[in-house]
Write a protein that holds these residues in place. Structure first.
Motif, PDB file in Angstrom:
ATOM      1  N   GLN A 180      22.023  65.061   9.539  1.00 54.30           N
ATOM      2  CA  GLN A 180      22.001  64.168   8.656  1.00 54.30           C
ATOM      3  C   GLN A 180      22.349  63.396   7.180  1.00 54.30           C
ATOM      4  OE1 GLN A 180      19.527  61.033  10.369  1.00 54.30           O
ATOM      5  NE2 GLN A 180      19.039  62.392  12.737  1.00 54.30           N
ATOM      6  N   ARG A 181      22.496  64.006   6.739  1.00 53.50           N
ATOM      7  CA  ARG A 181      22.548  64.343   5.145  1.00 53.50           C
ATOM      8  C   ARG A 181      21.785  62.771   4.884  1.00 53.50           C
ATOM      9  NH1 ARG A 181      28.647  65.209   3.725  1.00 53.50           N
ATOM     10  NH2 ARG A 181      29.624  66.930   4.673  1.00 53.50           N
ATOM     11  N   ARG A 182      20.480  63.137   5.351  1.00 49.10           N
ATOM     12  CA  ARG A 182      19.327  61.599   5.015  1.00 49.10           C
ATOM     13  C   ARG A 182      18.015  62.689   3.478  1.00 49.10           C
ATOM     14  NH1 ARG A 182      18.460  58.993   9.800  1.00 49.10           N
ATOM     15  NH2 ARG A 182      16.211  57.681   8.556  1.00 49.10           N
ATOM     16  N   THR A 183      18.128  62.104   2.518  1.00 51.00           N
ATOM     17  CA  THR A 183      17.168  62.193   1.188  1.00 51.00           C
ATOM     18  C   THR A 183      15.849  63.148   2.454  1.00 51.00           C
ATOM     19  OG1 THR A 183      18.292  60.965   0.094  1.00 51.00           O
ATOM     20  CG2 THR A 183      16.481  61.817  -1.107  1.00 51.00           C
ATOM     21  N   LEU A 184      15.037  63.776   1.712  1.00 53.58           N
ATOM     22  CA  LEU A 184      13.767  64.044   2.346  1.00 53.58           C
ATOM     23  C   LEU A 184      12.600  63.700   1.090  1.00 53.58           C
ATOM     24  CD1 LEU A 184      14.134  67.066   3.997  1.00 53.58           C
ATOM     25  CD2 LEU A 184      13.307  64.900   4.857  1.00 53.58           C
ATOM     26  N   LEU A 185      11.566  62.720   1.596  1.00 55.86           N
ATOM     27  CA  LEU A 185      10.540  62.677   0.123  1.00 55.86           C
ATOM     28  C   LEU A 185       9.154  64.275   0.748  1.00 55.86           C
ATOM     29  CD1 LEU A 185       8.872  61.469  -1.820  1.00 55.86           C
ATOM     30  CD2 LEU A 185       7.792  59.872  -0.421  1.00 55.86           C
ATOM     31  N   MET A 186       8.808  64.796   0.296  1.00 54.65           N
ATOM     32  CA  MET A 186       8.293  65.438   0.693  1.00 54.65           C
ATOM     33  C   MET A 186       7.115  66.758  -0.585  1.00 54.65           C
ATOM     34  SD  MET A 186      10.124  69.735   0.736  1.00 54.65           S
ATOM     35  CE  MET A 186      10.008  69.910  -1.325  1.00 54.65           C
ATOM     36  N   ASP A 187       5.874  67.092   0.060  1.00 49.26           N
ATOM     37  CA  ASP A 187       4.792  67.598  -0.478  1.00 49.26           C
ATOM     38  C   ASP A 187       4.765  68.933  -0.303  1.00 49.26           C
ATOM     39  OD1 ASP A 187       3.900  64.739  -0.828  1.00 49.26           O
ATOM     40  OD2 ASP A 187       2.558  64.396   0.447  1.00 49.26           O
ATOM     41  N   PHE A 244      23.279  61.414   1.531  1.00 51.98           N
ATOM     42  CA  PHE A 244      23.824  61.899   0.471  1.00 51.98           C
ATOM     43  C   PHE A 244      24.993  62.504   1.025  1.00 51.98           C
ATOM     44  CE2 PHE A 244      20.539  64.946   2.416  1.00 51.98           C
ATOM     45  CZ  PHE A 244      21.352  65.811   2.445  1.00 51.98           C
ATOM     46  N   GLN A 245      25.906  63.138  -0.626  1.00 55.74           N
ATOM     47  CA  GLN A 245      26.823  63.720  -0.170  1.00 55.74           C
ATOM     48  C   GLN A 245      26.574  64.843  -0.171  1.00 55.74           C
ATOM     49  OE1 GLN A 245      29.501  63.050   1.922  1.00 55.74           O
ATOM     50  NE2 GLN A 245      28.735  60.680   2.557  1.00 55.74           N
ATOM     51  N   ILE A 246      27.602  66.089  -0.116  1.00 51.86           N
ATOM     52  CA  ILE A 246      26.758  66.995  -0.464  1.00 51.86           C
ATOM     53  C   ILE A 246      28.544  67.802  -1.673  1.00 51.86           C
ATOM     54  CG2 ILE A 246      27.247  69.881  -0.436  1.00 51.86           C
ATOM     55  CD1 ILE A 246      26.155  69.050   2.381  1.00 51.86           C
ATOM     56  N   PRO A 247      28.179  68.069  -2.534  1.00 49.06           N
ATOM     57  CA  PRO A 247      29.768  68.143  -3.346  1.00 49.06           C
ATOM     58  C   PRO A 247      30.660  68.925  -2.499  1.00 49.06           C
ATOM     59  CG  PRO A 247      27.760  68.605  -4.512  1.00 49.06           C
ATOM     60  CD  PRO A 247      27.139  68.161  -3.791  1.00 49.06           C
ATOM     61  N   ASP A 248      31.578  69.023  -2.498  1.00 49.11           N
ATOM     62  CA  ASP A 248      32.872  69.342  -2.170  1.00 49.11           C
ATOM     63  C   ASP A 248      33.151  71.271  -1.934  1.00 49.11           C
ATOM     64  OD1 ASP A 248      33.382  67.403   0.026  1.00 49.11           O
ATOM     65  OD2 ASP A 248      35.326  67.000  -0.910  1.00 49.11           O
ATOM     66  N   SER A 249      32.882  70.839  -3.772  1.00 47.34           N
ATOM     67  CA  SER A 249      32.816  72.583  -4.733  1.00 47.34           C
ATOM     68  C   SER A 249      31.540  73.320  -3.885  1.00 47.34           C
ATOM     69  CB  SER A 249      32.455  71.850  -5.433  1.00 47.34           C
ATOM     70  OG  SER A 249      32.285  71.217  -6.000  1.00 47.34           O
ATOM     71  N   PHE A 250      31.072  72.580  -3.529  1.00 46.64           N
ATOM     72  CA  PHE A 250      29.645  73.587  -2.995  1.00 46.64           C
ATOM     73  C   PHE A 250      29.606  74.022  -1.404  1.00 46.64           C
ATOM     74  CE2 PHE A 250      25.408  74.612  -0.673  1.00 46.64           C
ATOM     75  CZ  PHE A 250      24.398  74.975  -2.118  1.00 46.64           C
ATOM     76  N   SER A 251      29.519  76.061  -1.617  1.00 44.99           N
ATOM     77  CA  SER A 251      28.905  77.023  -0.556  1.00 44.99           C
ATOM     78  C   SER A 251      27.940  77.269  -0.611  1.00 44.99           C
ATOM     79  CB  SER A 251      30.145  77.623  -0.612  1.00 44.99           C
ATOM     80  OG  SER A 251      30.738  78.683   0.040  1.00 44.99           O
TER      81      SER A 251
END
Length: 333
Positions: free
Chosen positions: A158-165, A221-228
């Motif tokens: 879902q491209r959702r930000t996480l808050l992580m311990d 969030f959106q993943i950059p198109d340039s990222f693989s």
């Protein structure tokens, strides 16, 4: 699809996951709402999935509302013994992830095949266990972490930000991180998150075993198109975060190790040079030295780093520290 089509590919995979988790189906409006794009785009993706062979169906519900779902059964399936063996091997390879959606999906498929396609399932599995044995020393145990991994999958899809311990090795307490989970990676029987760290403003890798708690936030969030992911991990010898520089590495192998390393594919850009006296020179380019250092040390006296000088020094210092442990004066054994 080409690399430039990867955003659409990720949309299609999320649709498949979403529909497979909702047996009664979802309307275009519901899909569009949870995925964050228009009903028109949603319908276009669904029609593409149907065109390429996914068993998608549209049916009418209350008030003649249209719902899309994946057909629950595919009739008249036939499997050869070899194909069943292949499925069994696939399930065995995923056993380190027992308790997670990765394992439970193929496990459920195999159980269904056992009940519908052949009898004597227990005997058959016993026979297959003798044919294919899987050794899993040092793998992680995720049997009690299904809920956490399910949250991770939701956040990635879902491209959702996480808050992580998250507790780093050697630290007594966990610290809180806000991350954008881009992908999951499996390495040596363990799961890792490849994520954008909002604090570090850079890509970081987190081992799932060290997560103490997770919370999915509303922020997308959106993943950059340039990222693989594949291109990113080619910079490491496993899953360590690549550094901002490149290293040309050459390692000399002797004895049986010279033959052993040539038998396997260790890295996409590896190159071997065989010497007349039986030695093998392995050359590769990496953007991280930590994992290659441990790998070289595992060969003991049958491997020597030639380049770069930094890796030579790292291996030497590790060997000196190890030798010091065996020179303790109070050692009475």
């Amino acid at each position: 699809m080409s690399h430039h089509d990867s955003p659409r590919l990720r949309r299609l995979l999320r649709l498949i996951f979403r529909l497979s988790q909702t047996p009664h189906g979802l309307s275009l409006a519901e899909l569009a709402e949870v995925e964050g794009y228009t009903e028109r785009t949603c319908r276009r993706d669904l029609l593409l999935l149907k065109k390429i062979g996914l068993p998608l169906q549209e049916h009418s519900g209350e008030h003649n509302r249209k719902y899309w779902h994946i057909a629950p059964e595919v009739q008249n399936l036939k499997f050869s013994l070899f194909e069943l063996l292949s499925l069994y091997m696939g399930r065995r390879l995923l056993e380190p992830f027992a308790g997670t959606p990765f394992f439970e999906g193929i496990h459920a498929v195999f159980q269904r095949l056992e009940s519908q396609l052949f009898s004597g399932a227990a005997l058959f599995q016993a026979q297959l266990a003798e044919v294919f044995y899987l050794s899993t020393p040092g793998t992680s145990d995720y049997s009690a972490r299904a809920e956490l991994i399910d949250l991770l999958l939701q956040a990635v899809q879902q491209r959702r930000t996480l808050l992580m311990d998250y507790r780093k090795p050697g630290e007594a307490a966990a610290a809180q991180y806000r991350i954008q989970p881009w992908s999951l990676a499996a390495h040596h029987g363990s799961l890792y998150i490849i994520a954008w760290s909002e604090y570090a403003q850079d890509v970081r890798h987190f081992k799932v075993d060290r997560i103490e708690s997770l919370q999915i936030l509303h922020k997308k969030f959106q993943i950059p198109d340039s990222f693989s992911v594949q291109a990113w991990l080619e910079g490491s010898f496993g899953v360590f975060s690549p550094e901002n520089r490149s290293y040309h590495i050459e390692i000399e192998f002797f004895g049986t190790a010279a033959e052993t390393v040539r038998e396997s594919r260790w890295h996409p850009n590896q190159q071997f040079t065989s010497k007349p006296d039986g030695r093998t020179i392995m050359a590769l380019n990496l953007r991280s030295l930590h994992e290659i250092k441990s790998w070289v040390l595992s060969f003991g006296s049958q491997a020597r780093v030639l380049k770069p000088s930094l890796l030579v020094r790292m291996v030497r210092e590790e060997l000196q520290a190890t030798a010091k442990l065996y020179r303790r004066k109070n050692d009475t054994t």
